[in-house]
Write a protein that holds these residues in place. Sequence first.
Motif: not given
Length: 747
Positions: A513-518, A449-453, A387-396
Amino acid sequence: MEHNQAELDFEYRRLEQTLSIAKKHLSSVRLRSEDNKAAILSAKQEMREDTSHSISGLWSMDNFHELVELSQYANPVSEKVSEYERDANKILALERLINSPYFARIDFKFDDEDSFETIYIGRSSLQDDETHEIYVYDWRSPLSSVFYRFGTGKVFYESPGGRITGEVNLKRQYEINKGKLDYFFDADIQIIDEFLRKLLSQNASSKMKTIVETIQRDQDMIIRDMEMDLLMVQGAAGSGKTSVALHRVAYLMYQGLAAKLSSNDIVIISPHTLFEKYIANVLPELGESNVHSLVFDEILRKVLQCEAIQTRNQFLEALLSPGGIQDRMLLKKSMAFKGSSQFIEILKRFIDDLPHRRIQFSDIYYDGKTMASRQLLKAKLLKDYKQAPLSSSLKQLEKSILKSVHQQRKNRLEKLKTFISEQTGQDFAVEEAARRLSILESTALLHQIRKFTEFDCTELYQKLFSDKNYFYRLARGIQLPNCIEEIIDFTCDNLKKDYLPYDDALALAFLHLKTKGYTDYKDIKQVVIDEAQDYYPLHFEILHALFPKSRYTILGDIKQTVGKQEDLSLYDQASKVFSKQNSALVTLDKSFRCTKEILTYSTKFLDPGFKLNSFSREGDEPAVFTAPNQAALDQLMIHEINTCRKKGYQSIGLICKTEQDAGSLYQRLKDQIPIQVIKDDVQMELNGVFTIPVYLSKGLEFDAVLICDADQEHYYSEDDKNLLYIACTRALHRLNLFYTRDISPLL
């Protein structure tokens, strides 16, 4: 055509009336502008004197009433400043209008009326405030389209309320300078062509000029199109496609009053900064400014937040420079593969695979309990990340873990206090020590945690190429080039350099762009892309990701590619990527830039049967000159430059294959004649004599062109045919070619 005295008197009187109204407007706007300026200065002074509180102390609830008081001062000032800026633009438009208020007239009769109206057309509109009579119609108004699309006789135009039909019994064009009517003529096809021929026979200007007086019917159709979400224009060299694109932007902004489209909603993407500067005057001359212009290299730097990226021009220099032919072929093949839809599919599979294989989840413990197991974390991510870029999902995911931890923190603090008290046997400073220990624990936990987020796209991209088995697994079922092993090794070596190669920067930008968005450009509504023939599907994918809500105007010429061969399937690829409901491909096949002789000569570098129409303007035949050595050839070129200057030519382009060649030529000639060299990212006026690499000359035009290295060593391949075609079609009036040693087989 001779005009009788009554007509002449009418036209002179009409011009006087128009100028009188414009001058009255100008006087009124200037007066208002001065009043606004005084009001702004006065309000600022009042604000300084009456708001005695310090600015730094305002930002708290205690000082809220003072902040409100300050905003009451600031808002009127801001409104006055906006009004002052609007008036400054109006003053500029009126000054231009007083210099040359209109360039055309049509006498038009609506079908349901008996008499003809005189409609004057200019770059901006002018209305008499007292009588409300429109003295000049903006060239972009619906009625003005009749001038561009029809001769005399039955006509129609599209208005917001539907199609309007009528009749035109006069078309007239004017040359007005400094408020003085030089001449006018009644326009039929032959006379319009003669007028255009006269304009085209003038010297090139150092910057691109507007073409409102000479817009052709097919160009007008492109400029005024409001239906297409994706409008693609295949335009021959000199067909005016860039001018058409810029006039289209001005038209869209004019229409934007109704469609809520402002200059902030439009982006023009230029091939390089020299071209960006060359076209910079067109929109201001049309009364529009502040349209955002970008070069693709700039997009890459912004998305990747990295300055050490090879520019497209540096890439082309490496591709075209003499040297190891094997290295250059590999560079070309690497770019072709990485720009392709096949590699895009591999990157998409790679992105989809990241949460499955490339993210190293770990069990999270806190206060002796398992807060989240790696299996649970992975399952949660796989459920949510689409539903969102990978980076956003990991931050959630990170937030949800930290929320659970936060709920346990109070208990943990109590346990730490007890532990410290038991260990030390003391009660003082226990609280502080427990808090310090808690912070250390939390920091270590967050690091874990941030090693994988969090992830680094460059590291992931390197892993894609460093693990060949994995790469081939991802590429299963995809047609790969024969030299894929070499491309993979070549990429691994390139990624160790202290700058990012151009082809890898493109791939990385897509990955980012596809994993982190802009989101910087997410609200842009119109994008104009020029020189699109040099783009690959990957470029289009990047633009689609950057401007998801936009409509597109794409302009190119498949015969002006550098470093690759292209055909009309380019536009099919663009259409597929942007996937718009309404799209169209329009062809502009008439060239207006070159003389008939230069265009005929240029077509020898095109495939037989490639259609190219010339606007017949005659000139000298291009000639090919040779000399026994370089020094003698340089003297021949100096003689040609002097001939061009005697003919009054103001821009003389010495076109070389590469920047290195252009630099060498400059060094040889600089002590003998006034000359400049144009290099990558140099912004300069195109006036005088200059050496320039062929890839930087695209989109530009010069009075005279000298192709300075037309030998076998420089021009021999199919790709080189395109370069010679580009170089030849830069010339307006005169073209000559020079070589020493063996002549290029392409000549």
